[in-house]
Design a protein around this motif. Structure first.
Motif, mmCIF file in Angstrom:
data_model
loop_
_atom_site.group_PDB
_atom_site.id
_atom_site.type_symbol
_atom_site.label_atom_id
_atom_site.label_comp_id
_atom_site.label_asym_id
_atom_site.label_seq_id
_atom_site.Cartn_x
_atom_site.Cartn_y
_atom_site.Cartn_z
ATOM 1 N N GLU A 126 0.820 -1.212 0.000
ATOM 2 C CA GLU A 126 0.000 0.000 0.000
ATOM 3 C C GLU A 126 0.850 1.257 0.000
ATOM 4 O OE1 GLU A 126 -3.090 2.286 3.064
ATOM 5 O OE2 GLU A 126 -2.550 0.174 3.387
ATOM 6 N N MET A 127 1.998 1.222 0.691
ATOM 7 C CA MET A 127 2.838 2.411 0.821
ATOM 8 C C MET A 127 3.751 2.636 -0.374
ATOM 9 S SD MET A 127 4.004 2.126 4.801
ATOM 10 C CE MET A 127 2.806 2.075 6.127
ATOM 11 N N LEU A 128 4.019 1.597 -1.164
ATOM 12 C CA LEU A 128 4.897 1.766 -2.320
ATOM 13 C C LEU A 128 4.253 2.709 -3.335
ATOM 14 C CD1 LEU A 128 6.306 -1.809 -3.057
ATOM 15 C CD2 LEU A 128 7.623 0.225 -2.495
ATOM 16 N N PRO A 129 5.043 3.589 -3.947
ATOM 17 C CA PRO A 129 4.492 4.464 -4.986
ATOM 18 C C PRO A 129 3.861 3.658 -6.114
ATOM 19 C CG PRO A 129 6.688 5.181 -4.330
ATOM 20 C CD PRO A 129 6.469 3.860 -3.675
ATOM 21 N N GLU A 130 2.828 4.226 -6.738
ATOM 22 C CA GLU A 130 2.116 3.523 -7.797
ATOM 23 C C GLU A 130 3.013 3.251 -8.998
ATOM 24 O OE1 GLU A 130 -0.845 2.246 -8.004
ATOM 25 O OE2 GLU A 130 -1.563 2.857 -6.027
ATOM 26 N N ARG A 131 3.935 4.166 -9.257
ATOM 27 C CA ARG A 131 4.831 4.019 -10.402
ATOM 28 C C ARG A 131 6.246 3.692 -9.933
ATOM 29 N NH1 ARG A 131 3.327 8.896 -14.674
ATOM 30 N NH2 ARG A 131 1.143 8.297 -15.038
ATOM 31 N N GLY A 132 6.985 3.053 -10.831
ATOM 32 C CA GLY A 132 8.393 2.800 -10.570
ATOM 33 C C GLY A 132 8.707 1.483 -9.895
ATOM 34 N N PHE A 133 7.699 0.625 -9.674
ATOM 35 C CA PHE A 133 7.946 -0.650 -9.003
ATOM 36 C C PHE A 133 7.154 -1.764 -9.671
ATOM 37 C CE2 PHE A 133 8.965 2.441 -5.762
ATOM 38 C CZ PHE A 133 10.087 1.909 -5.149
ATOM 39 N N GLU A 134 7.787 -2.926 -9.761
ATOM 40 C CA GLU A 134 7.120 -4.159 -10.155
ATOM 41 C C GLU A 134 7.450 -5.209 -9.100
ATOM 42 O OE1 GLU A 134 8.143 -5.313 -14.105
ATOM 43 O OE2 GLU A 134 7.083 -3.643 -15.042
ATOM 44 N N LEU A 135 6.455 -6.021 -8.738
ATOM 45 C CA LEU A 135 6.633 -6.961 -7.639
ATOM 46 C C LEU A 135 6.287 -8.375 -8.068
ATOM 47 C CD1 LEU A 135 5.271 -4.111 -6.408
ATOM 48 C CD2 LEU A 135 5.744 -5.298 -4.276
ATOM 49 N N SER A 136 6.939 -9.332 -7.417
ATOM 50 C CA SER A 136 6.610 -10.748 -7.571
ATOM 51 C C SER A 136 6.422 -11.341 -6.186
ATOM 52 C CB SER A 136 7.708 -11.495 -8.338
ATOM 53 O OG SER A 136 8.932 -11.458 -7.616
ATOM 54 N N VAL A 137 5.744 -12.485 -6.119
ATOM 55 C CA VAL A 137 5.420 -13.110 -4.837
ATOM 56 C C VAL A 137 5.782 -14.592 -4.895
ATOM 57 C CG1 VAL A 137 3.622 -13.594 -3.135
ATOM 58 C CG2 VAL A 137 3.526 -11.477 -4.479
ATOM 59 N N PHE A 138 6.524 -15.055 -3.891
ATOM 60 C CA PHE A 138 6.882 -16.463 -3.740
ATOM 61 C C PHE A 138 6.484 -16.923 -2.343
ATOM 62 C CE2 PHE A 138 9.672 -15.266 -7.166
ATOM 63 C CZ PHE A 138 9.920 -16.422 -7.886
ATOM 64 N N ASN A 139 6.353 -18.239 -2.173
ATOM 65 C CA ASN A 139 6.350 -18.819 -0.842
ATOM 66 C C ASN A 139 7.198 -20.076 -0.859
ATOM 67 O OD1 ASN A 139 4.715 -20.892 -1.833
ATOM 68 N ND2 ASN A 139 2.836 -20.050 -0.971
ATOM 69 N N VAL A 140 7.557 -20.538 0.336
ATOM 70 C CA VAL A 140 8.436 -21.702 0.483
ATOM 71 C C VAL A 140 7.818 -22.660 1.491
ATOM 72 C CG1 VAL A 140 10.749 -22.518 1.068
ATOM 73 C CG2 VAL A 140 10.463 -20.254 0.079
ATOM 74 N N ASP A 141 7.698 -23.929 1.113
ATOM 75 C CA ASP A 141 7.418 -24.972 2.093
ATOM 76 C C ASP A 141 8.468 -26.062 1.904
ATOM 77 O OD1 ASP A 141 6.310 -26.312 -0.208
ATOM 78 O OD2 ASP A 141 4.375 -25.415 0.263
ATOM 79 N N SER A 142 8.129 -27.124 1.178
ATOM 80 C CA SER A 142 9.140 -28.127 0.866
ATOM 81 C C SER A 142 9.988 -27.711 -0.332
ATOM 82 C CB SER A 142 8.479 -29.478 0.576
ATOM 83 O OG SER A 142 7.587 -29.364 -0.523
ATOM 84 N N ARG A 143 9.535 -26.687 -1.060
ATOM 85 C CA ARG A 143 10.300 -26.131 -2.169
ATOM 86 C C ARG A 143 9.870 -24.692 -2.386
ATOM 87 N NH1 ARG A 143 7.820 -25.263 -7.092
ATOM 88 N NH2 ARG A 143 5.800 -26.266 -7.486
ATOM 89 N N LEU A 144 10.552 -24.014 -3.295
ATOM 90 C CA LEU A 144 10.218 -22.642 -3.659
ATOM 91 C C LEU A 144 9.057 -22.648 -4.647
ATOM 92 C CD1 LEU A 144 11.205 -19.644 -3.346
ATOM 93 C CD2 LEU A 144 12.538 -20.026 -5.441
#
Length: 450
Positions: A126-144
């Protein structure tokens, strides 16, 4: 039965094993992208500067810093202030480490810790500026696992954070998800799931994420470490050829007592690789969320409004205030600090956060993502020796606090598939390049308890 091996036989085994590593590492000699610091024989550093009150400094000059590498002074090149003016979006990766939580057999509702982690990630988003950023999401359990590849769509990212903090479907941890299958298609063919050709940058990002997924298992086997740390190492190594500064937000429930010596050695390798790749790691210690400043107060036989003389005693867990007659007890419990995770964050120029989800803390974390200084220098040693080379940055202006990398691993550029030789492989690879080959090689043997 005793067996005797000749020196020639031992050398043959060493050369055979080394040749396997060499064949895998030959791809690493492929020149990296032009934006990679390693391909230019330069080391990039990213630093943030604050005054005593924590306010960012925006007028810092290169001659106001003292920078040393391997104990020798170096001259900074291309020193500039970055404040949302980067040409390409800055990349941020969320990694939810659920490996410890999945060991819990409780089948009830989601724990408050998972919800706290979701809240923390949502606040940062929510706090990141709307422009200038791209994000990815991972999680880890028995593997990435890949939950969402790089995107600027905040709605999609919000849904990905929800998915990453939900309980996974039983039996699905070893199978590729639909998101991962789409990523693999894009990385290998350059087309999306609809057959439409993607841009070169989109394919390059997809290849980086695919490399992290593919190499994390290999790293876990090579180094005999948990998926949590092999996943982190694969992610930072795969981003070596991506331009600019990158940020990895690691949300972890790992207890410090569970981190073994091999994991600690792996953390040092992660730090060195992250610093070489320009990846800053911010750690959210989810096991300590909501504990900072918590207070337990019991009142027994105390008249309301009475004045009681109190004594305060410091303890490893915080401060305890006790009345002389033991009728009043106040316990202020400090949030526990995981020294290993704190070291991981601070050594890469990132922040370590534990305790209550205070907005001020996240504002500083996000501010450091958007406002920082970028510089580079040419190391005196250009050999890829796999060793850790310390960097020290000190401010010459009084009252400043500098946060930046503490050193880097001298590793060759990543191959096109994102793989990188591990530091322990490089000495043998160097020996195999000698002509004539040496008649003896040093080696170490160990017994692994599987």
């Amino acid at each position: 039965m005793k067996k005797h091996y000749s020196a020639a036989g031992i050398l043959f085994c060493a050369v055979f094993v080394g040749s396997l590593s060499s064949s895998r590492a030959q791809q690493a000699s492929v020149p990296a992208a032009k934006s990679s610091p390693a391909s230019q024989d330069a080391m990039q550093i990213f630093l943030s500067a604050h005054d005593k009150k924590g306010k960012p400094i925006i007028d810092l000059k290169a001659d106001e810093l003292s920078v040393t590498a391997d104990g020798s002074p170096v001259k900074l090149d291309d020193f500039r202030f970055v404040n949302g003016d980067q040409k390409t979006p800055e990349l941020v990766t969320f990694v939810f480490d659920r490996s410890v939580l999945e060991e819990n057999r409780d089948r009830g509702k989601k724990s408050s810790k998972i919800l706290s982690a979701r809240e923390a990630a949502s606040k940062i988003l929510e706090m990141l500026p709307e422009r200038g950023f791209e994000l990815s999401v991972f999680n880890v359990d028995s593997r990435l696992h890949l939950v969402q590849d790089f995107t600027a769509d905040r709605y999609v990212l919000g849904k990905a954070i929800d998915t990453a903090t939900e309980k996974p479907t039983s039996g699905q941890s070893g199978k590729a998800s639909a998101t991962e299958k789409q990523l693999i298609t894009m990385a290998l063919s350059g087309k999306d799931s609809n057959g439409k050709r993607v841009t070169p940058r989109e394919r390059h990002l997809a290849q980086s994420l695919y490399a992290a997924l593919k190499n994390s298992g290999r790293i876990a086997q090579d180094r005999h470490i948990a998926p949590s740390f092999s996943g982190l190492m694969a992610l930072v190594e795969s981003q070596q050829n991506l331009p600019g500064r990158k940020t990895l937000v690691y949300l972890s429930w790992i207890d410090q007592a569970r981190i073994k010596d091999k994991e600690r050695q792996a953390l040092e390798a992660i730090i060195g690789s992250a610093n070489q790749a320009g990846v800053s790691i911010d750690v959210i210690d989810c096991s300590a969320l909501g504990q900072h400043g918590s207070k337990i107060k019991t009142l027994n036989n105390i008249t309301q409004g009475a004045v009681v003389q109190m004594n305060t005693m410091r303890t490893p867990g915080g401060s305890v205030t006790i009345a002389p007659d033991q009728s009043t007890l106040e316990v202020y419990e400090d949030a526990p600090v995981d020294a290993d995770l704190k070291h991981l964050a601070e050594a890469t120029g990132g922040s370590y956060f534990n305790g209550d989800s205070q907005r001020k803390v996240f504002e500083q974390l996000v501010g450091d993502m958007a406002t920082y200084y970028e510089a580079s220098f040419v190391p005196k040693s250009k050999e890829y020796d796999g060793k850790f080379h310390p960097i020290e940055v000190k401010p010459l202006r009084k009252g400043l606090k500098i946060r930046t990398q503490t050193g880097y691993l001298a590793l060759p550029p990543s191959a096109e598939d994102g793989s990188t030789p591990q530091p322990f492989e490089l000495p043998l690879l160097k020996l195999l390049k000698q002509s004539p080959l040496p008649s003896e090689v040093p080696f170490r043997a160990a017994i692994l308890d599987l």
